[in-house]
Structure formats: structure tokens, C-alpha cells
Design a protein around this motif. Structure first.
Motif, PDB file in Angstrom:
ATOM      1  N   LEU A 143       0.866  -1.169   0.000  1.00 25.65           N
ATOM      2  CA  LEU A 143       0.000   0.000   0.000  1.00 25.65           C
ATOM      3  C   LEU A 143       0.908   1.225   0.000  1.00 25.65           C
ATOM      4  O   LEU A 143       1.294   1.741   1.042  1.00 25.65           O
ATOM      5  N   SER A 144       1.239   1.687  -1.187  1.00 28.26           N
ATOM      6  CA  SER A 144       2.296   2.686  -1.343  1.00 28.26           C
ATOM      7  C   SER A 144       2.020   3.966  -0.578  1.00 28.26           C
ATOM      8  O   SER A 144       2.936   4.617  -0.081  1.00 28.26           O
ATOM      9  N   GLU A 145       0.767   4.364  -0.485  1.00 29.13           N
ATOM     10  CA  GLU A 145       0.449   5.638   0.146  1.00 29.13           C
ATOM     11  C   GLU A 145       0.457   5.546   1.675  1.00 29.13           C
ATOM     12  O   GLU A 145       0.394   6.558   2.358  1.00 29.13           O
ATOM     13  N   GLU A 146       0.515   4.323   2.193  1.00 27.34           N
ATOM     14  CA  GLU A 146       0.417   4.162   3.634  1.00 27.34           C
ATOM     15  C   GLU A 146       1.702   3.612   4.260  1.00 27.34           C
ATOM     16  O   GLU A 146       2.090   4.000   5.357  1.00 27.34           O
ATOM     17  N   ASP A 147       2.369   2.703   3.564  1.00 28.50           N
ATOM     18  CA  ASP A 147       3.561   2.062   4.115  1.00 28.50           C
ATOM     19  C   ASP A 147       4.790   2.840   3.641  1.00 28.50           C
ATOM     20  O   ASP A 147       5.364   2.554   2.594  1.00 28.50           O
ATOM     21  N   LEU A 148       5.209   3.847   4.398  1.00 24.29           N
ATOM     22  CA  LEU A 148       6.209   4.779   3.928  1.00 24.29           C
ATOM     23  C   LEU A 148       7.558   4.592   4.623  1.00 24.29           C
ATOM     24  O   LEU A 148       7.614   4.288   5.810  1.00 24.29           O
ATOM     25  N   THR A 149       8.627   4.817   3.878  1.00 26.39           N
ATOM     26  CA  THR A 149       9.962   4.809   4.481  1.00 26.39           C
ATOM     27  C   THR A 149      10.344   6.219   4.893  1.00 26.39           C
ATOM     28  O   THR A 149      10.632   6.488   6.048  1.00 26.39           O
ATOM     29  N   CYS A 150      10.351   7.126   3.915  1.00 23.25           N
ATOM     30  CA  CYS A 150      10.671   8.537   4.175  1.00 23.25           C
ATOM     31  C   CYS A 150      11.996   8.685   4.920  1.00 23.25           C
ATOM     32  O   CYS A 150      12.133   9.532   5.815  1.00 23.25           O
ATOM     33  N   ALA A 151      12.963   7.830   4.580  1.00 25.56           N
ATOM     34  CA  ALA A 151      14.270   7.895   5.238  1.00 25.56           C
ATOM     35  C   ALA A 151      14.978   9.191   4.867  1.00 25.56           C
ATOM     36  O   ALA A 151      15.069   9.541   3.691  1.00 25.56           O
ATOM     37  N   LYS A 152      15.491   9.880   5.872  1.00 19.58           N
ATOM     38  CA  LYS A 152      16.186  11.140   5.619  1.00 19.58           C
ATOM     39  C   LYS A 152      17.676  10.937   5.390  1.00 19.58           C
ATOM     40  O   LYS A 152      18.368  11.842   4.932  1.00 19.58           O
ATOM     41  N   ASP A 153      18.200   9.732   5.755  1.00 17.57           N
ATOM     42  CA  ASP A 153      19.622   9.468   5.570  1.00 17.57           C
ATOM     43  C   ASP A 153      19.839   7.962   5.415  1.00 17.57           C
ATOM     44  O   ASP A 153      18.899   7.159   5.515  1.00 17.57           O
ATOM     45  N   LEU A 154      21.082   7.570   5.192  1.00 13.38           N
ATOM     46  CA  LEU A 154      21.401   6.174   4.929  1.00 13.38           C
ATOM     47  C   LEU A 154      21.159   5.276   6.137  1.00 13.38           C
ATOM     48  O   LEU A 154      20.799   4.104   5.979  1.00 13.38           O
ATOM     49  N   ASP A 155      21.328   5.791   7.333  1.00 17.70           N
ATOM     50  CA  ASP A 155      21.096   4.978   8.526  1.00 17.70           C
ATOM     51  C   ASP A 155      19.622   4.577   8.627  1.00 17.70           C
ATOM     52  O   ASP A 155      19.300   3.418   8.909  1.00 17.70           O
ATOM     53  N   GLU A 156      18.743   5.536   8.409  1.00 15.69           N
ATOM     54  CA  GLU A 156      17.318   5.232   8.469  1.00 15.69           C
ATOM     55  C   GLU A 156      16.919   4.288   7.335  1.00 15.69           C
ATOM     56  O   GLU A 156      16.100   3.382   7.528  1.00 15.69           O
ATOM     57  N   LEU A 157      17.480   4.496   6.148  1.00 15.87           N
ATOM     58  CA  LEU A 157      17.158   3.623   5.022  1.00 15.87           C
ATOM     59  C   LEU A 157      17.657   2.207   5.276  1.00 15.87           C
ATOM     60  O   LEU A 157      16.962   1.222   4.982  1.00 15.87           O
ATOM     61  N   ALA A 158      18.842   2.070   5.856  1.00 14.11           N
ATOM     62  CA  ALA A 158      19.401   0.748   6.161  1.00 14.11           C
ATOM     63  C   ALA A 158      18.493   0.002   7.133  1.00 14.11           C
ATOM     64  O   ALA A 158      18.247  -1.199   6.976  1.00 14.11           O
ATOM     65  N   GLU A 159      17.993   0.704   8.130  1.00 15.51           N
ATOM     66  CA  GLU A 159      17.114   0.077   9.122  1.00 15.51           C
ATOM     67  C   GLU A 159      15.806  -0.373   8.482  1.00 15.51           C
ATOM     68  O   GLU A 159      15.307  -1.461   8.755  1.00 15.51           O
ATOM     69  N   TYR A 160      15.271   0.470   7.595  1.00 18.31           N
ATOM     70  CA  TYR A 160      14.014   0.107   6.923  1.00 18.31           C
ATOM     71  C   TYR A 160      14.199  -1.112   6.033  1.00 18.31           C
ATOM     72  O   TYR A 160      13.388  -2.051   6.060  1.00 18.31           O
TER      73      TYR A 160
END
Length: 760
Positions: A143-160
Motif C-alpha cells: 500500500l504505497s500511500e500508507e507504508d512509507l519509508t521517508c528515510a532522511k539518511d542512509l542509517d534510516e534507510l538501512a534500518e528500513y
């Protein structure tokens, strides 16, 4: 004991966070040539990314329909936050910030910037694309509009990505081709460069229209203001260049200086400058269908504007109303000097465009506005010569205060105040006064001569909707008649005055007010039916609703003479110019079972018609908010091109009176299917591909679908799921066909709501 539990939780979180492997910079082998954004990158983004990233419903507000949107990047700030107690500052691309630095101050993080060493790149965009290349299989719900990453940096993206290893980009779909990925990789490595396009020539009509809009006399000023407030969302096309689109804006700079948009929340807000200019700004972003509301302009249209607004004698001497009045949100007061007939005819001239703005406006995801309407209904309009708001100016002016809208309160309203404000009471008072006047003037009632007969069909697709010329589908459960005051109030409530960034009170007040306006439009229709039928029909639309006690009906009978078998059907059939041969079932017709053999075109039509009845077994098994619009491709038709049919599911609502708990008022046993040749809507939930020779099996499958594994397997033979390795091939076919069939009105489909379930 509690302190030990607390310490344990802290250590668990700490060690869990430490266990996430950091994302490594991606090695890039440089190429000799410079990658060009416009030539090399934009076509890839348009084909594979813009389908989800192009409006307020873009995940993380990442808009990839333009370079400026990509450069702006992502934010954790949500647009669709209905429960917020205070309005938030708008984040409209090209309007609310002028450059990258301003967006960074607003909390947007770059997805293209890289701080890695030479020979590598660690931008967020490249990391999440590569992750998909390495993990191509799509699993679970998307559900693209609801399940969001919105990572602001690589650390947050790595965790997601550690928690969601299958959720790289494109989200829930197959990965890019390797050649596409390599181009983007090289472009990002080279610094994500972009050279703005320069435009030195414009359509011939544009200069003349700007002269008209910016003339200094009061008549032109007020006419331009009225037109602008209704066209500020339009994608304007000039006849001399039909493939280019422009938007009408207010600028602090005159032509030919660069446009400097005045960033007001609403088109009627005070621009707070000594002088502003109406300008036409070329739309550079990729055209997406959900916001592509075309308004055609030509020299003939310019003459029409003059005919409607400049040539007639106005009701009073023209004057500039100004923007510092507390009545700015009441168009009936602001534009009272312009003849009501001119204003109404302006709306009628382009009624499909105006109705479209109600439901395809800037919100992109309009459940707040759309759960106030049924899934399928017809709209027609009162003839100007019968509309007493036009014929009786004294009465009309006496009602200006009753015609006030809750948008007067702006974007912030305390939630409790929405249930105590008197705007709904004013709407009721207006209707009662209106009806008294109509009963007095039209003592014999009204008939089909009082409406235009030009029917528009509205389909609601859960939280999006579409508008179409003509009477599509079977006989609808409800219908509306719209006159000038109703037309104008719906527009200003849902479009000009609605703020998607407003607080919960603002949104609830608009929803409650629109409830009254819907009842009003339905009542105007029912007043054309026999007096004794009105209440029963009205109650059948409002099962278990508080609105079933509100009857706004005329005391006079209809002027039309009825056979009194089915008055609703009889009236609508009397004004329908052309029936929908595939879906419309007349009173004396019966739907038969699917043909035993398919030999002629009529056999196939009968097969589809057998599926439109209430209680279709397939609907009850697969219908939900994520699966009520499918595009069917019928290929390999002998001696014909492939056909596209939109399968539209109209869900039955016992009533649409309440904002919440919509699911409790649904009844799938009464749902209907419509089969419309061509494309309906902007958000396909499913693609279906059927070979012509398999159509009998496909129709039989839909007709007898019982939810068993046998039928699920048959269904999966034709359904193109998100995870299908050939998904993009099918998507490209449907998208290209849309542009081929209707190049002027077409735009990219939105895949945010594409069906995620698969029958294994």
C-alpha cells in the motif's frame, strides 16, 4: 523489578539498532559520455516512477514528475493527516518554496546527493533502486500511500530495508531493466545534473488572453477574477498548440518578465501586493491523468468570455471589489455585480470540466470528499430560463447570507465547532425559502423541459472518481439536478475553498456541508417526479440514516404526466439522448444467462451483460477498496484491433450520510459491474489480459466464481499481478493505448492502489 525490565528494553533496542548493517557506497564504473537528464533519465522516471510519485499522495511527498521534485527530495511530513488539530504550511512544488535551500529549511532531504568517495555513490535513490535489483521478488501487501519509508539518511534507510528486505523501488513491482538502472547510476554519479529548458515562443492566443485578463477597467478586473478562481486548477490548452499545457497563475511580475507566483492558499486570498498580473505558466512536469483537467482556449473562447462578461449590461455599475473583505469566501457577494446568467452559463459551457474539479482536484486522494457520494449517479442541470436565482435577482440577493459556506472559517476550525456552526442551518433555510418561491412561481410544477438533458455520469472508485459525458452504466440508484447556486457552492466548498493542509475541523465541516448539498441536488431531481413517489424513493437512498427524516420537497406535483410504474426510470429515459447499449437494462428487458455458444458479436455482448446484475458472485469474493476498477485487454480479435474495456464495480451503500465506518454501510449482494469500452478513472486496481478465443471461459469464470481454488486458478490465468515478471510490459501497453486513443486528455495512470493480493 520494573527497573530491570526498562534496562532490558533499552539494551534490546540498542543492540538491535547496532545489528543493522550499514549501507555501503555503491561502486560505479564511470562512462565517457555525460548522461542527459531530459534525454536519458526523464523517460525512465516517467515510465517506472511517476506512476506513484506525482502528487500529494506521492510516498514521502517525493514527486518525480519533474526535476524540481526529484531535487526537492523527501519529507516525513504527511499531507493526508486528517486528525491534525492545526493546519500545516502547504508544501506545493513550484509555489511554497523557490529553491532547494528553502525546501531543505522546510525539512525535505535529498535523495540524489552523494558524499561518497570517487568511484562510488551513496545517494538514497541509488541505494533503494539497487536494493530492488538484488531483491527483485515482491512479497506481501503493498500500500504505497500508507507504508512509507521517508528515510532522511542512509542509517534510516538501512534500518528500513533490514526490516523490509523486499521493499526496494519500484515499490512492489518488478525492478528496472539493468540498462535503465545503469543510466540512473551514472547520472547520479555524475552529480544528478540538469539543464533547465528555455522557452522563447508561446501560443498565438496566449498574448491576447493575457491582455484580456490584465485590462485595467473594473469590468475586466472582476471578470478575470471570476474566471481565474474557476480555472486555477485547469491544464489550459491553446488551439494553436494543443500538445502544450499551461496553468493560469497570479504573478507579481508582468509579461515578459519571469513569472513570480503569488503563493496564496486559495485563489480568492488577498495577494497582498500593490499590483499583480494574470500569467500563463507552461507546465513542464509530466502529465498525470489524476490531475489533468483540460480546459481548451482559442480565439473563439476569448470571444465567448467577452460575450458573457464584457458585452452584457451588469446589474450595477462595475467596481473593483478588492481583497480585504470578510466576504471573499462568498462568491455570490463578491461577484454580485456580474449577471448571474453570465456566471451560470460560464459554468454550463464547460460543465464536465467544472464537475471534474470537484472530484479530481488537487487532493489526489479524496476519500474525505468522495465518501459523501454514491459509487454511480447521473447529473443534469437546470435550464437557465427556469432557474429563479437568475430570473429573480431580488430574491437571490436576499439569500446571500444563507448561501455562506464554511470555507469562510479558513483552514482551522475547532472540531466541536463543526457540529455547532450554523452553515448547515443556513443551507436548510435557503432551500426552504427557495422551495417556497418555486412553488409560488411554478404552481403546476416542473417537467423535463426545465433541465438541460445533457447527462454527466459520475463513478466513484473508493477514494478517487471520474466524470464522463453521457449516461453510462445501468439505471443509477440516485440522480442530481444542479442549478446555479448549488453549482457554485459545491465548487467553492470542494475546490476553491478546500485546503488539503487544513485541520480536522476544516475537513469535517466541508464534509458535513457537502452532505447537505448532495441532499439538495437529489431533492431537485425528486421534485420532477410524482409527488407521491418522492419520499419513498428518498428513503430508499437513506437506509438507517438521519437524513431520511429531512424532506425538502415541493408541495406541488410534477408537471410531467407519468405512467406511474417506475417514475425515476421514466423521467431519466425521457431525457437520455443515447443509451449505454452494453450496460443499460430497460424496464421490459431481462438479463439472460451467458450464451451457450459464442459465434456473433451480440453473443459476446450478451455474455458481458449477464455479469452486470446485482449479486454477481465474483464481486462478492474480490471486491474491496483496492479492487473496484480493472482494465481488460481483449487481444487477437479477428480482423480488429485489440479492445480495452474498463470493468467498474459500483459498491452499494445503504447511505452515504456519515464520514466514518463506511464499511458498515456496504452490501456486496447489491453491488453491480459496469463494462465501459475505453478507459475509466485514473487508478487501475488490476490489469486483465484475455485472448479473444478465451472470452467465453473468462465470462464463465466471472459468472460462476465461488472463491474455490479452482476458480482462483482460472482467475489468475488472466490477472496481471504486481509481482508478474512481465508487469511493465502490460502496463506499457495499456498506457500507450490510452495516449493513442485520447492523446489530449490522457496522462499517466497512478499505480499506488494497484491490487496486491494474489491467489496462489
Amino acid at each position: 523489578m520494573h527497573i530491570y525490565k526498562y534496562i532490558f528494553v533499552v539494551f534490546f533496542i540498542f543492540f538491535t539498532a547496532c545489528s543493522v548493517k550499514p549501507l555501503k557506497p555503491i561502486v560505479v564504473k564511470a562512462v565517457d559520455r555525460e548522461i542527459d537528464y531530459q534525454k536519458d533519465i526523464k523517460p525512465i522516471l516517467d515510465k517506472r516512477c511517476v506512476s506513484c510519485h506525482s502528487c500529494y499522495n506521492s510516498p514521502c511527498q517525493l514527486k518525480l514528475s519533474s526535476y524540481e521534485g526529484l531535487d526537492r527530495g523527501v519529507t516525513k511530513e504527511e499531507v493526508y493527516l486528517g486528525e491534525r488539530l492545526s493546519s500545516q504550511n502547504p508544501t506545493r512544488l513550484f509555489i511554497d518554496a523557490k529553491n532547494t535551500q528553502e525546501w531543505r529549511k522546510r525539512g525535505f532531504a535529498s535523495i540524489s546527493k552523494s558524499n561518497s568517495a570517487i568511484g562510488t555513490n551513496n545517494s538514497l535513490m541509488l541505494q533503494i533502486l539497487e536494493h530492488k535489483m538484488k531483491n527483485p521478488k515482491s512479497l506481501g501487501e503493498y500500500l504505497s500511500e500508507e507504508d512509507l519509508t521517508c528515510a532522511k539518511d542512509l542509517d534510516e534507510l538501512a534500518e528500513y530495508l533490514d526490516d523490509n528486505p523486499q521493499k526496494g523501488m519500484p515499490y512492489g513491482f518488478p525492478p528496472l531493466k539493468n540498462s535503465e538502472f545503469e543510466l540512473i547510476k551514472q547520472w547520479l554519479y555524475q552529480g544528478a545534473k540538469y539543464t533547465p529548458q528555455k522557452h522563447t515562443s508561446f501560443p498565438n492566443e496566449l498574448i491576447e488572453f493575457e491582455k484580456f485578463f490584465n485590462a485595467d477597467d473594473a469590468k475586466h478586473k472582476m471578470s478575470a477574477r471570476y474566471i481565474y478562481e474557476h480555472l486555477f486548477l485547469a491544464h489550459i490548452s491553446f488551439k494553436s498548440r494543443p500538445n502544450e499545457f499551461y496553468e493560469l497563475v497570479r504573478s507579481s511580475t508582468p509579461s515578459p518578465e519571469p513569472i513570480n507566483i503569488i503563493a496564496t492558499v486559495r485563489p480568492y486570498d488577498n495577494p497582498k501586493v500593490d499590483k499583480f498580473y494574470y500569467r500563463f505558466k507552461k507546465i513542464e512536469s509530466t502529465i498525470v491523468h489524476k490531475t489533468h483537467m483540460v480546459y481548451d482556449m482559442s480565439f473563439d473562447k476569448l470571444e465567448r468570455f467577452k460575450e458573457l462578461f464584457i458585452k452584457p449590461k451588469w446589474d450595477e455599475k462595475a467596481y473593483d471589489f478588492g481583497y480585504d473583505s470578510e466576504d471573499n469566501a462568498n462568491p455570490f457577494i463578491v461577484f454580485s455585480q456580474i449577471p448571474a446568467k453570465s456566471r451560470y452559463q460560464f459554468l454550463l459551457d464547460d460543465r464536465e470540466y467544472v464537475i471534474r474539479t470537484f472530484i479530481r482536484g488537487p487532493v489526489c486522494k479524496g476519500q474525505i470528499a468522495l465518501n459523501v457520494i454514491h459509487d454511480h449517479f447521473w447529473v443534469t442541470f437546470m435550464q437557465p430560463e427556469f432557474d429563479l436565482s437568475i430570473k429573480d435577482n431580488k430574491f437571490f440577493k436576499s439569500q446571500y447570507k444563507n448561501l455562506e459556506l464554511p470555507i469562510k472559517e479558513g483552514s482551522d476550525m475547532a472540531l466541536l465547532e463543526t457540529f455547532t456552526d450554523n452553515y448547515n442551518d443556513k443551507a436548510v433555510n435557503y432551500y426552504i425559502n427557495r422551495q417556497k418561491l418555486y412553488d409560488k412561481v411554478y404552481k403546476d410544477g416542473l417537467d423535463e423541459q426545465s433541465v438541460t438533458g445533457d447527462i454527466l455520469t459520475v463513478y466513484r472508485h473508493f477514494d478517487s472518481a471520474s466524470v464522463h459525458n453521457g449516461a453510462l452504466g445501468n439505471l443509477p440508484r440516485t440522480s442530481w439536478v444542479i442549478d446555479f447556486p448549488l453549482f457554485e457552492r459545491i465548487y467553492y466548498a470542494l475546490v476553491a475553498g478546500f485546503d488539503i493542509f487544513g485541520n480536522i475541523g476544516h475537513q469535517v465541516s466541508i464534509r458535513r456541508y457537502m452532505n447537505r448539498l448532495r441532499v439538495e441536488g437529489e431533492s431537485y431531481f425528486l421534485n420532477l417526479l410524482p409527488k407521491e413517489d418522492r419520499e419513498n424513493i428518498f428513503k430508499s437512498w437513506y437506509i438507517d440514516s438521519e437524513d431520511d427524516e429531512i424532506f425538502y420537497f415541493s408541495k406541488n406535483d410534477s408537471k410531467k404526466i407519468y405512467k406511474k410504474i417506475d417514475s425515476k426510470r421514466e423521467f431519466l429515459e425521457s431525457i437520455i439522448g443515447k443509451f449505454d447499449e452494453l450496460n443499460y437494462v430497460k424496464a421490459n428487458q431481462r438479463l439472460s444467462k451467458p450464451p451457450k455458444t459464442y459465434k456473433t458479436k451480440e453473443d459476446y455482448i450478451d455474455g458481458f451483460r449477464s455479469l452486470i446484475s446485482k449479486g454477481n458472485r465474483f464481486i462478492s469474493h474480490v471486491n474491496d477498496s483496492h479492487s473496484n476498477l480493472a482494465y481488460l485487454r481483449v487481444k487477437n480479435i479477428p480482423n480488429e484491433d485489440d479492445k480495452v474495456v474498463s470493468i467498474v464495480v459500483n459498491r452499494w451503500h445503504d447511505n452515504v450520510s456519515f464520514m466514518f465506518d463506511e464499511e458498515d454501510r456496504l452490501n456486496s449482494d447489491k453491488d453491480e459491474m459496469n463494462f465501459i469500452e475505453g478507459f475509466v478513472g485514473s487508478y487501475p486496481n488490476l490489469f486483465l489480459v484475455v485472448d479473444y478465443k478465451d472470452l467465453p471461459n473468462f465470462i464463465d469464470m466471472l459468472h460462476n466464481f465461488d472463491g474455490s481454488q479452482k476458480y482462483k486458478k482460472r482467475f489468475m490465468k488472466y490477472a496481471i499481478m504486481r509481482s508478474d515478471k512481465d508487469f511493465w510490459k502490460h502496463y506499457d501497453w495499456f498506457q500507450n493505448r490510452f495516449f493513442k486513443d485520447n492523446p489530449h486528455e490522457a496522462g499517466l495512470f497512478d499505480l499506488n492502489r494497484y491490487y496486491y493480493k494474489a491467489y496462489e
